[in-house]
Design a protein around this motif. Structure first.
Motif, PDB file in Angstrom:
ATOM      1  N   LYS A   1     -26.053  29.822 -13.359  1.00  0.00           N
ATOM      2  CA  LYS A   1     -27.121  29.528 -12.436  1.00  0.00           C
ATOM      3  C   LYS A   1     -26.947  28.303 -11.378  1.00  0.00           C
ATOM      4  O   LYS A   1     -28.103  28.208 -10.689  1.00  0.00           O
ATOM      5  N   GLY A   2     -26.072  27.394 -11.702  1.00  0.00           N
ATOM      6  CA  GLY A   2     -26.149  26.214 -10.904  1.00  0.00           C
ATOM      7  C   GLY A   2     -26.822  25.138 -11.137  1.00  0.00           C
ATOM      8  O   GLY A   2     -26.979  24.097 -10.776  1.00  0.00           O
ATOM      9  N   GLU A   3     -27.862  25.328 -12.501  1.00  0.00           N
ATOM     10  CA  GLU A   3     -28.767  24.270 -12.664  1.00  0.00           C
ATOM     11  C   GLU A   3     -28.990  24.545 -14.328  1.00  0.00           C
ATOM     12  O   GLU A   3     -28.734  25.745 -14.888  1.00  0.00           O
ATOM     13  N   ALA A   4     -29.338  23.574 -15.099  1.00  0.00           N
ATOM     14  CA  ALA A   4     -29.497  23.795 -16.581  1.00  0.00           C
ATOM     15  C   ALA A   4     -30.895  23.279 -16.397  1.00  0.00           C
ATOM     16  O   ALA A   4     -31.284  21.979 -16.677  1.00  0.00           O
ATOM     17  N   LYS A   5     -32.055  23.752 -16.870  1.00  0.00           N
ATOM     18  CA  LYS A   5     -33.236  23.376 -16.936  1.00  0.00           C
ATOM     19  C   LYS A   5     -33.611  22.548 -18.596  1.00  0.00           C
ATOM     20  O   LYS A   5     -32.982  22.892 -19.519  1.00  0.00           O
ATOM     21  N   ALA A   6     -34.410  21.431 -18.481  1.00  0.00           N
ATOM     22  CA  ALA A   6     -34.563  20.777 -19.392  1.00  0.00           C
ATOM     23  C   ALA A   6     -35.690  21.789 -20.692  1.00  0.00           C
ATOM     24  O   ALA A   6     -36.166  22.601 -20.072  1.00  0.00           O
ATOM     25  N   ARG A   7     -35.225  21.658 -21.760  1.00  0.00           N
ATOM     26  CA  ARG A   7     -35.974  22.656 -22.662  1.00  0.00           C
ATOM     27  C   ARG A   7     -36.712  21.819 -23.949  1.00  0.00           C
ATOM     28  O   ARG A   7     -36.020  20.756 -24.082  1.00  0.00           O
ATOM     29  N   ASP A   8     -37.724  22.128 -24.328  1.00  0.00           N
ATOM     30  CA  ASP A   8     -38.603  21.687 -25.361  1.00  0.00           C
ATOM     31  C   ASP A   8     -37.954  22.467 -26.853  1.00  0.00           C
ATOM     32  O   ASP A   8     -37.649  23.320 -26.976  1.00  0.00           O
ATOM     33  N   PHE A   9     -37.850  21.281 -27.821  1.00  0.00           N
ATOM     34  CA  PHE A   9     -37.277  21.660 -28.912  1.00  0.00           C
ATOM     35  C   PHE A   9     -38.224  21.105 -30.157  1.00  0.00           C
ATOM     36  O   PHE A   9     -38.562  19.988 -30.039  1.00  0.00           O
ATOM     37  N   GLU A  10     -38.641  21.927 -31.145  1.00  0.00           N
ATOM     38  CA  GLU A  10     -39.754  21.689 -31.888  1.00  0.00           C
ATOM     39  C   GLU A  10     -39.174  20.762 -33.114  1.00  0.00           C
ATOM     40  O   GLU A  10     -39.889  19.956 -33.657  1.00  0.00           O
ATOM     41  N   MET A  11     -38.004  21.239 -33.618  1.00  0.00           N
ATOM     42  CA  MET A  11     -37.555  20.345 -34.713  1.00  0.00           C
ATOM     43  C   MET A  11     -36.147  19.855 -34.495  1.00  0.00           C
ATOM     44  O   MET A  11     -35.140  20.927 -34.762  1.00  0.00           O
ATOM     45  N   VAL A  12     -35.927  18.765 -34.136  1.00  0.00           N
ATOM     46  CA  VAL A  12     -34.462  18.262 -34.003  1.00  0.00           C
ATOM     47  C   VAL A  12     -34.533  17.074 -34.677  1.00  0.00           C
ATOM     48  O   VAL A  12     -35.229  16.122 -34.834  1.00  0.00           O
ATOM     49  N   SER A  13     -33.269  16.903 -35.367  1.00  0.00           N
ATOM     50  CA  SER A  13     -33.004  15.601 -36.446  1.00  0.00           C
ATOM     51  C   SER A  13     -32.187  14.774 -35.493  1.00  0.00           C
ATOM     52  O   SER A  13     -30.983  15.008 -35.047  1.00  0.00           O
ATOM     53  N   ILE A  14     -32.646  13.567 -35.154  1.00  0.00           N
ATOM     54  CA  ILE A  14     -31.800  12.427 -34.342  1.00  0.00           C
ATOM     55  C   ILE A  14     -31.446  11.500 -35.028  1.00  0.00           C
ATOM     56  O   ILE A  14     -31.891  10.869 -35.889  1.00  0.00           O
ATOM     57  N   LEU A  15     -30.088  11.337 -34.874  1.00  0.00           N
ATOM     58  CA  LEU A  15     -29.366  10.353 -35.909  1.00  0.00           C
ATOM     59  C   LEU A  15     -28.756   8.953 -34.793  1.00  0.00           C
ATOM     60  O   LEU A  15     -28.153   9.236 -33.776  1.00  0.00           O
ATOM     61  N   PHE A  16     -29.100   8.059 -35.383  1.00  0.00           N
ATOM     62  CA  PHE A  16     -28.515   6.871 -35.061  1.00  0.00           C
ATOM     63  C   PHE A  16     -27.583   6.044 -35.941  1.00  0.00           C
ATOM     64  O   PHE A  16     -28.085   5.740 -37.034  1.00  0.00           O
TER      65      PHE A  16
END
Length: 652
Positions: free
Chosen positions: A461-476
């Motif tokens: 598509k020439g672009e990639a739109k931002a998406r909402d995710f309901e459940m993501v585990s962020i690791l730092f």
């Protein structure tokens, strides 16, 4: 340095069970081959077994030459099954010396003939050995595809030996991926088949594989037990390749146990055998293990000699993994000797190889090779068709006109057209190859920056739109006292240690389908459950965090023995909704935003070194998992967030 985890799996492919033949048997086979009164099929079968049981084990270069003779003989006599067997044997011998390109070419031709004549056994053997090539280059998906096809044919023909071989390879793939339980299951299935047909000699392969498994799992006594079982069988049968493999495994295990003197003696024996039978891959790996011993003993000059020889041979056969390890060996040895300039040069070369491995260069080359072969074959086929049309036209002109001058003119015209067409074909072929190469390069760069799904959307598509995710585990993750530690060492040492740690984290994330987001100084950020959500993403993110901490604990113990720099680490995980997408239009990257990210950062900063700290939201999603154990910390004050309920998590 530590090579545990990449030990000797390739020998699995080379120690396949073979019938036991004494020298008398070999002499008998040679006499059958030379007896012209026998049927050609009997002579061909005898010659094939003669090559397998003789030159293939000890002189692979000679085996290639003899297999070519067998191919010519069977082709001339019209023995199509014999042609398939000859191509299979020749390809296997080429694989044996690391010439994958030529091996695949012979396998491809042999498979085509086998399928055409309905020779299922021959097709199954070739499919199995084609899988070896991709297995050897760590393209496990392709390898499994070929193994499954061969297994289906072995089952159709009730070929128990073939099924045993396939189970061995499945076990080796699971072993390479760290799933030791499934690996052992397949190895034992292979042994069960061998026992059912009273073929204890075939178990040498299985014993070596089980030895590798226990070595990777750091159960050293069990590893040596199984390597010795394999060694006993291989010495009995005279299988020098198997003897080298078993000795190499024993040597590697002794090295991990710290028994350096015994390890050195055993590994040298293995290298001597590998050099005698031209087992290049085995020689490379064992020589690098010997270099490890020299480094442990501070005999750096000897380590450099061993590493340089391994590097040279690894370059010859295109073995990127061992090139990377050889460069690391040379870097460490020259650094220890105070040769800073040389050490830096080798370190840069090591990092360049590391980048190549990250983009799976070896696999891409194999894919390009197959594509190029197919393109050339199709183009040549079209040339032949056009030439055939031109020749028919010339014959018609000659028939109608009977005029010598017209015939000569037509012949000259045909030659000009053919030359012009060939030139045009060659030009198009070169142009396509250049375009394809550049396309692959850009695509691989894109995949190294972005997740595959996002890269595909961007290309389409020439672009990639931002998406909402309901459940993501962020690791730092974060290294404790990094700033203070960094002031005590050189920039080269600091970068080297961070690179070693983050390289391992990358591999762990890939193992558990966790998406690496970015590194910020000494901090590492990853996310489970995007860009493709999954039901087990929270568990996988926690397992990745636990394995990262386990790696760091092992690294700390190793570095303390050498009085070298390393870090203690905190890890934190929080689960919740995020927004993910591409940032910017230049030097873009995939990133995530939202309060979940900020909370995860606070969970990490309020953790403890050596432990994995999770929020209560994350805990609620995994609290019933029997493989995990939890320690409630209560509510912890987090900067900017107030009190957050936190838990320590560990393996049950």
């Amino acid at each position: 340095m530590n090579k545990l985890g990449q030990v000797y799996w390739y020998w699995v492919l080379l120690i396949l069970p073979l019938n036991v033949f004494s020298q008398n048997n070999l002499d008998s086979l040679q006499k059958e081959w030379e007896n012209h009164s026998l049927a050609d099929t009997i002579r061909a079968e005898a010659f094939k077994n003669y090559i397998y049981e003789g030159a293939f084990r000890t002189q692979p270069d000679s085996a290639i030459f003899l297999a070519e003779q067998l191919y010519n003989f069977t082709k001339k006599s019209g023995n199509q099954e014999g042609v398939v067997d000859a191509l299979n044997l020749k390809g296997y011998s080429l694989f044996r010396i690391g010439d994958y390109t030529k091996a695949l070419a012979d396998y491809k031709l042999g498979l085509k003939i086998a399928e055409k004549i309905g020779y299922k056994t021959g097709a199954a053997d070739i499919l199995l050995r084609t899988g070896y090539v991709y297995h050897d280059n760590e393209d496990y998906l392709k390898a499994i595809n070929y193994y499954e096809k061969s297994l289906k044919l072995y089952e159709d023909t009730n070929d128990l030996e073939g099924k045993s071989d396939v189970y061995n390879e499945f076990g080796s793939i699971y072993n390479a991926k760290g799933n030791h339980e499934k690996a052992l299951k397949y190895y034992l299935q292979s042994k069960k088949i061998n026992d059912s047909i009273n073929d204890e000699f075939a178990n040498a392969t299985t014993y070596n594989n089980i030895g590798n498994l226990y070595l990777n799992g750091e159960e050293f006594d069990k590893a040596i037990e199984y390597y010795q079982k394999a060694l006993k069988i291989d010495e009995m049968t005279g299988n020098q390749l198997g003897v080298a493999a078993a000795l190499g495994g024993i040597g590697a295990t002794l090295l991990e146990k710290g028994e350096y003197k015994k390890a050195l003696e055993t590994l040298k024996k293995s290298v001597d055998i590998s050099e005698r039978i031209n087992d290049v891959q085995g020689g490379i790996t064992n020589r690098l293990s010997i270099a490890d011993i020299y480094i442990e003993r501070t005999q750096y000059s000897k380590a450099i000699i061993a590493c340089k020889k391994s590097l040279s041979e690894a370059k010859e056969i295109g073995d990127l993994g061992n090139q990377e390890y050889a460069y690391e060996c040379l870097y460490e040895s020259h650094r220890a000797l105070g040769n800073s300039s040389l050490a830096l040069d080798y370190h840069e070369k090591m990092l360049a190889i590391t980048d190549s491995l990250k983009t799976e260069e070896t696999t891409i080359k194999l894919q390009q090779m197959e594509f190029t072969k197919q393109m050339q074959a199709d183009s040549l086929l079209q040339v032949e068709k056009d030439l055939e049309v031109q020749m028919r036209h010339q014959e018609e002109v000659r028939y109608k006109d009977r005029n010598r001058n017209v015939a000569i003119t037509a012949g000259v015209l045909f030659l000009i057209l053919a030359i012009g067409f060939f030139s045009r074909w060659r030009y198009v072929k070169k142009s396509k190859a250049i375009i394809e190469k550049e396309k692959d390069r850009s695509e691989n760069l894109l995949l190294n920056i972005l997740p595959a799904e996002i890269a595909a959307e961007l290309k389409e598509k020439g672009e990639a739109k931002a998406r909402d995710f309901e459940m993501v585990s962020i690791l730092f993750t974060d290294f404790k006292g990094f700033t203070e530690q960094s002031a005590k060492v050189s920039a080269t040492e600091l970068i080297s240690e961070i690179n070693n740690c983050f390289k391992s984290f990358d591999m762990i994330c890939e193992k558990y389908d966790v998406e690496k987001i970015k590194t910020i100084g000494d901090a590492y950020m990853a996310a489970g459950g995007l860009p493709v959500p999954s039901n087990d993403s929270v568990e996988k993110t926690i397992m990745a965090a636990l394995e990262m901490q386990a790696f760091m604990q092992s690294r700390i113990a190793e570095k303390k023995m050498l009085d070298e720099l390393t870090f203690e680490m905190r890890v934190g995980i929080h689960t919740g909704p995020v927004v993910a997408g591409i940032v910017g239009v230049k030097k873009f990257q995939y990133d995530v935003w939202g309060d979940t990210v900020n909370t995860a950062s606070r969970v990490e900063s309020n953790g403890e070194v050596g432990k994995v700290n999770i929020s209560n939201d994350t805990y609620e999603m995994v609290k019933h998992n029997p493989s995990l154990s939890f320690e409630h910390r209560g509510k912890i004050e987090a900067k900017g967030k107030g009190q957050i309920d936190m838990w320590f998590v560990s393996n049950a």
